[in-house]
Design an enzyme around this catalytic site. Structure first.
Site, PDB file in Angstrom:
ATOM      1  N   LYS A 115     -18.161 -38.792 -21.412  1.00 47.07           N
ATOM      2  CA  LYS A 115     -19.189 -38.747 -22.453  1.00 47.07           C
ATOM      3  C   LYS A 115     -19.726 -37.329 -22.630  1.00 47.07           C
ATOM      4  CE  LYS A 115     -20.630 -43.568 -22.258  1.00 47.07           C
ATOM      5  NZ  LYS A 115     -19.625 -44.095 -21.363  1.00 47.07           N
ATOM      6  N   GLU A 199     -30.601 -39.805 -21.839  1.00 46.54           N
ATOM      7  CA  GLU A 199     -30.854 -39.574 -23.255  1.00 46.54           C
ATOM      8  C   GLU A 199     -31.976 -40.484 -23.722  1.00 46.54           C
ATOM      9  OE1 GLU A 199     -26.918 -40.343 -24.811  1.00 46.54           O
ATOM     10  OE2 GLU A 199     -27.399 -42.437 -25.226  1.00 46.54           O
ATOM     11  N   HIS A 234     -24.063 -55.756 -22.744  1.00 46.26           N
ATOM     12  CA  HIS A 234     -23.567 -54.521 -23.369  1.00 46.26           C
ATOM     13  C   HIS A 234     -22.127 -54.638 -23.856  1.00 46.26           C
ATOM     14  CE1 HIS A 234     -27.121 -52.271 -22.229  1.00 46.26           C
ATOM     15  NE2 HIS A 234     -26.991 -52.683 -20.995  1.00 46.26           N
ATOM     16  N   ARG A 291      -8.126 -45.551 -28.476  1.00 46.65           N
ATOM     17  CA  ARG A 291      -7.132 -46.632 -28.451  1.00 46.65           C
ATOM     18  C   ARG A 291      -7.425 -47.577 -29.598  1.00 46.65           C
ATOM     19  NH1 ARG A 291     -10.730 -50.447 -26.844  1.00 46.65           N
ATOM     20  NH2 ARG A 291     -12.330 -49.770 -25.375  1.00 46.65           N
TER      21      ARG A 291
END
Length: 479
Positions: A115, A199, A234, A291
């Site tokens: 990330k 974040e 999630h 992908r």
């Protein structure tokens, strides 16, 4: 390209093989001992046993898969999703063995697999990002000071994470240290890497992703968006295309941003750029999946494309046969992931035998399926049985057809997410389009589902009694 090996199992293996066969390409399946009688094994032209049931003894054995490919003179390997699909080393080894990897180059997989590296790569393209740290952090005191500057609530994320693992929401400063420690230890256990970054937590986001496709000749297109906000733990359960909240202007902006992300890592093939959309319709880059996505069928239906065919074409070095201006959104598509999970018991996996397994059929109903009646559900893999997809000229038409298809999908022997799907598609928040990633938390509970099922049972009983009375009247009528 004459022969293609699919390094995967279940519905995605069959999905890839179906397109390969349509293109006149021979197919090779690999399988574990648990999948000896699986449909993907029977569907392929050739099939090879590669190991025992656990994935680390079969589907994750990259070297073994390459060895099989060489022995059978395979020209290309398609990784599907999951397993080795985002493993840069696997992609690199395939290329070193003069076999075509149907996916991006290993460099792009590496960049987007982290990330932090992904954020760094797209920074120069001025793509909006959620305020947060630019680099991995393990110093708790330093992290706390940064978190205070960003402002709570904040999100702690494992740099190497995915699938919701290694993520912690911290509502207030007092909880920060304990949550940071947990996130680091979770990240080490799940990924062998304790690096995390922090974040700003976007409180009521929608999860919008853009499908991109790139060839080796510098052409990159986007095939519009998918809305993936209905999630549990999630992870997505319901997806649709297009999203009900994007204006044409916002769609163009997000599409252009996604193309820039693809260019930032010299992308090749099919990829998905994920964004968070806040309540004010500001969007922020989240990550890129290098992908094919589980939810790709909804994009295929609204854009009239075969994404696997496009993947194969660009992997063969062809120029993309479509340009951005050729693409337009046509109709609406929905997808429900049918998992062997019990929605009344916290979505825990439900193992057992498929005593009854009958798929719904009909115009505009598509089932990407990997199972058949009488099979046992293996405990070793992701519990997804199939994907149920419906298409309509309008969103309402697609919803009504989905409810009919769920009703016609007959499964006995295990619990599935089908009743949860009915709950979502009948819910006012979903139907109105006024929902976000907290849908499950806000509206769903096992009690609510039980109540709904009891109401339906009562209604069915009343209809049956009414029908019985009508029948009796007819029987009593004199000849």
């Amino acid at each position: 390209m004459k022969k293609l090996l699919v390094a995967n199992r279940g519905e995605i293996a069959i999905r890839v093989m179906r397109t390969a066969k349509k293109m006149g390409i021979k197919t090779v399946a690999v399988y574990s001992t648990a999948d000896r009688n699986a449909p993907h094994v029977k569907y392929a032209d050739e099939a090879v046993l590669i190991g025992e049931a656990p994935s680390n003894k079969s589907y994750l054995l990259g070297d073994k898969i390459i060895e099989v490919a060489k022995k059978l003179n395979v020209d290309a390997i398609h990784p599907g999703y999951g397993f080795l699909s985002e493993n840069a080393e696997f992609a690199e080894k395939i290329a070193q063995n003069n076999i075509t990897f149907i996916g991006p180059k290993s460099k792009a997989i590496k960049i987007m697999g982290s990330k932090l590296a992904a954020k760094e790569a797209v920074k120069a393209y001025h793509i909006p990002m959620v305020p947060g740290t630019d680099e991995a952090i393990t110093n708790i005191a330093e992290a706390k000071s940064i978190a205070s500057k960003i402002g709570f609530p904040i999100l702690i994320k494992a740099s190497a994470g995915g699938g919701g693992k290694g993520m912690r929401i911290v509502e207030k400063e007092a909880d920060f240290e304990s949550q940071m420690e947990r996130a680091i230890s979770e990240a080490i256990n799940a990924f062998g890497d304790g690096a995390v970054f922090i974040e700003k937590y976007v409180a009521s986001p929608r999860h919008i992703e853009i499908q991109v496709m790139a060839d080796a000749h510098g052409n990159v297109i986007h095939l519009f968006e998918r809305e993936c906000s209905i999630q549990r733990r999630h992870q997505k359960v319901v997806e649709e295309a297009p999203s009900g909240v994007l204006t044409p202007e916002l769609r163009n902006k997000m599409g252009e941003a996604a193309i820039k992300v693809a260019k930032a890592c010299d992308y090749l093939g099919a990829g998905t750029v994920e964004f968070l959309l806040d309540e004010n319709h500001n969007f922020y880059f989240l990550e890129m999946n290098t992908r094919l996505q589980v939810e790709h069928p909804v994009t295929e239906l609204i854009s009239g494309t075969d994404l696997v065919e496009l993947q194969i074409r660009v992997a063969r070095g062809e120029v993309l046969p479509i340009k951005q201006e050729d693409l337009k959104i046509n109709g609406h598509a929905l997808e429900l992931r049918v998992y062997a999970e019990d929605p009344l018991n916290d979505f825990l996996p439900s193992v057992g035998r498929l005593d009854v397994y009958k798929l719904p059929v009909g115009k505009n109903i598509r089932v990407d399926n990997g199972f058949e009646e009488g099979m046992d559900i293996p405990i070793y893999y992701d519990p997804m049985l199939s994907k149920l997809i419906t298409y309509g000229k309008t969103r309402n038409e697609a919803i009504e057809l989905m409810l009919k298809a769920i009703n016609d999908y007959k499964i006995e022997g295990i619990k599935t997410t089908l009743p949860f799907g009915s709950f979502v598609f009948e819910h006012e928040a979903f139907r109105s389009g006024n929902f976000n990633t907290h849908f499950v938390k806000q509206y769903y509970s096992p009690e609510a589902l039980k109540e709904k099922q009891e109401e339906e049972a009562k209604m069915a009983a009343l209809i049956a009694v009414k029908q019985y009375i009508e029948d009796q009247k007819l029987l009593r009528l004199p000849n």
